[in-house]
Design an enzyme around this catalytic site. Sequence first.
Site, PDB file in Angstrom:
ATOM      1  N   SER A  64      15.664  70.704  37.717  1.00 34.01           N
ATOM      2  CA  SER A  64      16.079  69.567  38.529  1.00 34.01           C
ATOM      3  C   SER A  64      15.400  68.348  37.935  1.00 34.01           C
ATOM      4  O   SER A  64      14.315  68.455  37.352  1.00 34.01           O
ATOM      5  CB  SER A  64      15.689  69.831  39.984  1.00 34.01           C
ATOM      6  OG  SER A  64      14.896  68.797  40.481  1.00 34.01           O
ATOM      7  N   GLU A 121      25.867  80.176  40.653  1.00 38.68           N
ATOM      8  CA  GLU A 121      26.331  79.439  41.834  1.00 38.68           C
ATOM      9  C   GLU A 121      27.761  78.937  41.630  1.00 38.68           C
ATOM     10  O   GLU A 121      28.594  78.988  42.536  1.00 38.68           O
ATOM     11  CB  GLU A 121      25.415  78.243  42.107  1.00 38.68           C
ATOM     12  CG  GLU A 121      24.004  78.618  42.516  1.00 38.68           C
ATOM     13  CD  GLU A 121      23.061  77.423  42.431  1.00 38.68           C
ATOM     14  OE1 GLU A 121      23.377  76.375  43.022  1.00 38.68           O
ATOM     15  OE2 GLU A 121      22.022  77.531  41.741  1.00 38.68           O
ATOM     16  N   ASN A 156      17.152  76.623  38.249  1.00 42.65           N
ATOM     17  CA  ASN A 156      18.270  76.808  39.174  1.00 42.65           C
ATOM     18  C   ASN A 156      19.379  77.630  38.515  1.00 42.65           C
ATOM     19  O   ASN A 156      19.806  77.300  37.410  1.00 42.65           O
ATOM     20  CB  ASN A 156      18.837  75.439  39.595  1.00 42.65           C
ATOM     21  CG  ASN A 156      17.799  74.578  40.294  1.00 42.65           C
ATOM     22  OD1 ASN A 156      16.920  75.111  40.979  1.00 42.65           O
ATOM     23  ND2 ASN A 156      17.887  73.275  40.123  1.00 42.65           N
ATOM     24  N   TYR A 161      66.768  79.914  43.915  1.00 39.83           N
ATOM     25  CA  TYR A 161      65.829  78.906  43.429  1.00 39.83           C
ATOM     26  C   TYR A 161      65.828  77.708  44.371  1.00 39.83           C
ATOM     27  O   TYR A 161      66.865  77.224  44.815  1.00 39.83           O
ATOM     28  CB  TYR A 161      66.202  78.440  42.009  1.00 39.83           C
ATOM     29  CG  TYR A 161      65.283  77.343  41.507  1.00 39.83           C
ATOM     30  CD1 TYR A 161      64.063  77.663  40.931  1.00 39.83           C
ATOM     31  CD2 TYR A 161      65.614  76.001  41.652  1.00 39.83           C
ATOM     32  CE1 TYR A 161      63.190  76.669  40.499  1.00 39.83           C
ATOM     33  CE2 TYR A 161      64.756  74.998  41.221  1.00 39.83           C
ATOM     34  CZ  TYR A 161      63.545  75.341  40.650  1.00 39.83           C
ATOM     35  OH  TYR A 161      62.684  74.349  40.229  1.00 39.83           O
ATOM     36  N   LYS A 189      11.765  73.773  37.793  1.00 37.53           N
ATOM     37  CA  LYS A 189      12.647  74.695  38.528  1.00 37.53           C
ATOM     38  C   LYS A 189      13.639  75.363  37.578  1.00 37.53           C
ATOM     39  O   LYS A 189      13.995  74.824  36.550  1.00 37.53           O
ATOM     40  CB  LYS A 189      13.436  73.937  39.611  1.00 37.53           C
ATOM     41  CG  LYS A 189      12.626  73.734  40.875  1.00 37.53           C
ATOM     42  CD  LYS A 189      13.483  73.126  41.952  1.00 37.53           C
ATOM     43  CE  LYS A 189      14.322  74.167  42.665  1.00 37.53           C
ATOM     44  NZ  LYS A 189      15.422  73.584  43.404  1.00 37.53           N
ATOM     45  N   HIS A 247      22.196  95.798  55.360  1.00 36.91           N
ATOM     46  CA  HIS A 247      21.869  94.633  56.219  1.00 36.91           C
ATOM     47  C   HIS A 247      20.863  93.691  55.554  1.00 36.91           C
ATOM     48  O   HIS A 247      20.102  93.022  56.234  1.00 36.91           O
ATOM     49  CB  HIS A 247      21.319  95.089  57.582  1.00 36.91           C
ATOM     50  CG  HIS A 247      22.176  96.123  58.249  1.00 36.91           C
ATOM     51  ND1 HIS A 247      23.185  95.818  59.136  1.00 36.91           N
ATOM     52  CD2 HIS A 247      22.183  97.476  58.134  1.00 36.91           C
ATOM     53  CE1 HIS A 247      23.768  96.938  59.548  1.00 36.91           C
ATOM     54  NE2 HIS A 247      23.186  97.968  58.950  1.00 36.91           N
TER      55      HIS A 247
HETATM   56  N1  ARG Z   1      60.817  72.386  36.202  1.00 39.82           N
HETATM   57  C1  ARG Z   1      61.584  73.292  37.006  1.00 39.82           C
HETATM   58  C2  ARG Z   1      60.652  74.338  37.667  1.00 39.82           C
HETATM   59  O1  ARG Z   1      59.567  74.513  37.167  1.00 39.82           O
HETATM   60  C3  ARG Z   1      62.558  74.019  36.163  1.00 39.82           C
HETATM   61  C4  ARG Z   1      63.694  74.569  36.923  1.00 39.82           C
HETATM   62  C5  ARG Z   1      64.580  73.447  37.389  1.00 39.82           C
HETATM   63  N2  ARG Z   1      65.766  73.953  38.017  1.00 39.82           N
HETATM   64  C6  ARG Z   1      66.559  73.208  38.764  1.00 39.82           C
HETATM   65  N3  ARG Z   1      67.590  73.798  39.281  1.00 39.82           N
HETATM   66  N4  ARG Z   1      66.304  71.951  39.009  1.00 39.82           N
HETATM   67  O2  ARG Z   1      60.930  74.934  38.655  1.00 39.82           O
END
Ligand code: ARG
Length: 367
Positions: free
Chosen positions: A279, A292, A287, A319, A285, A158
């Site tokens: 400072s 930090e 710091n 994707y 000082k 604490h």
């Molecule tokens: N620059 C794209 C990325 O980083 C590469 C892949 C692009 N693929 C696509 N099907 N457009 O994700």
Amino acid sequence: MSESHSIHNKSIALAESAQALSHTLSVDWRLLPYDIQTNRAHVAGLKRCGTLSAAIADSITQSLDRLMNDYRAGNLTHEGCSDEDVHSYVERRVIADIGDNGKRMHTGKSRNDQVMTDSRLYLKDHIQAIGSELQAVLRALGELAEQHTRTIFPGFTHFQPAQPIVFAHHVMAYMTMLQRDYDRLMQCYDRTDCCPLGAGAIAGTNYPIDREWVATQLGFSRVSTNSMDAVADRDFMIEFVSVSAIVMGHISRLCEEIVLWASPLIGFIHVGDAFTTGSSLMPQKRNPDIAELIRGKSARVLGHSVTMHHLVKALPLTYNRDLQEDKPPIYDTVDTVWQSLAALADMIPTITVQQAAIQAAVTVGHL
Ligand code: ARG
């Protein structure tokens, strides 16, 4: 003989505002050496399975080697290039160098498996670099602990003085945390060490490429087993930023204690001049800015980990262009964690324990 599958296959250009939103060459420029490596191994794979003639494959490889030499000599820049991303840049350069045969480099692959191969190579290197800095911090803490196995120090709960301990015990608590972090980082390395090349856009490739052989050329220890997962997965990145957030949380705690201990109100330690600032108004000082800043930078990395989790959580397979947004948080995490650990490893040896202040403190409260 393969057909050409160039990345550059679109006749109508994107609107300027759309380009501004989507082009990333200046961001993914740091993938350049990895992209050259990936292309080189892929072309070797195409040559090996007879998809590319030796003459074409060798000419592409030599062109990639010239590009790599230019990169290493510091002669390449993305300034003024209008390529969409690093993959388009490399392909354009090879085509400019050797003509239309350069387009055959993209036979049997997609940017979807390519970007993941590059990114895994990049992260493998940088996980190792961060691991080395983590070891440097562990060594510095170990040396500090060794000097103070008999230095009686107030132990707190604490933030109230609770029981006497030795200072080495306190320091070694941080070593124990950071050792766990190192283990976590190496586990993350192991999951990153997997080659997605051959996954293609989503469903693999028709060319009889020996994926295991190509993966070995790139230094991967295994290949991905599901092509859809291979192009959609970012959990090795989520894991990396999460482990990094834990590392930063731990060193932020340590830095918080350094800040408190170095305050004249407590005075347990003195931090070297190279890691403190005066400072302008009160030059006397001292710091503890570096401690930090490390504490402050932990907030950034925690933010990146939240970003990565959110980026992926609701994306349909496989994707989606959203995934391109993985780059800024990953790159900034790499830079921030590496820099913070490097500064901490340098700062720790400058810390001197102030015996008088500690001796006075161990007589306070219930100690
Ligand atoms: N620059 C794209 C990325 O980083 C590469 C892949 C692009 N693929 C696509 N099907 N457009 O994700």
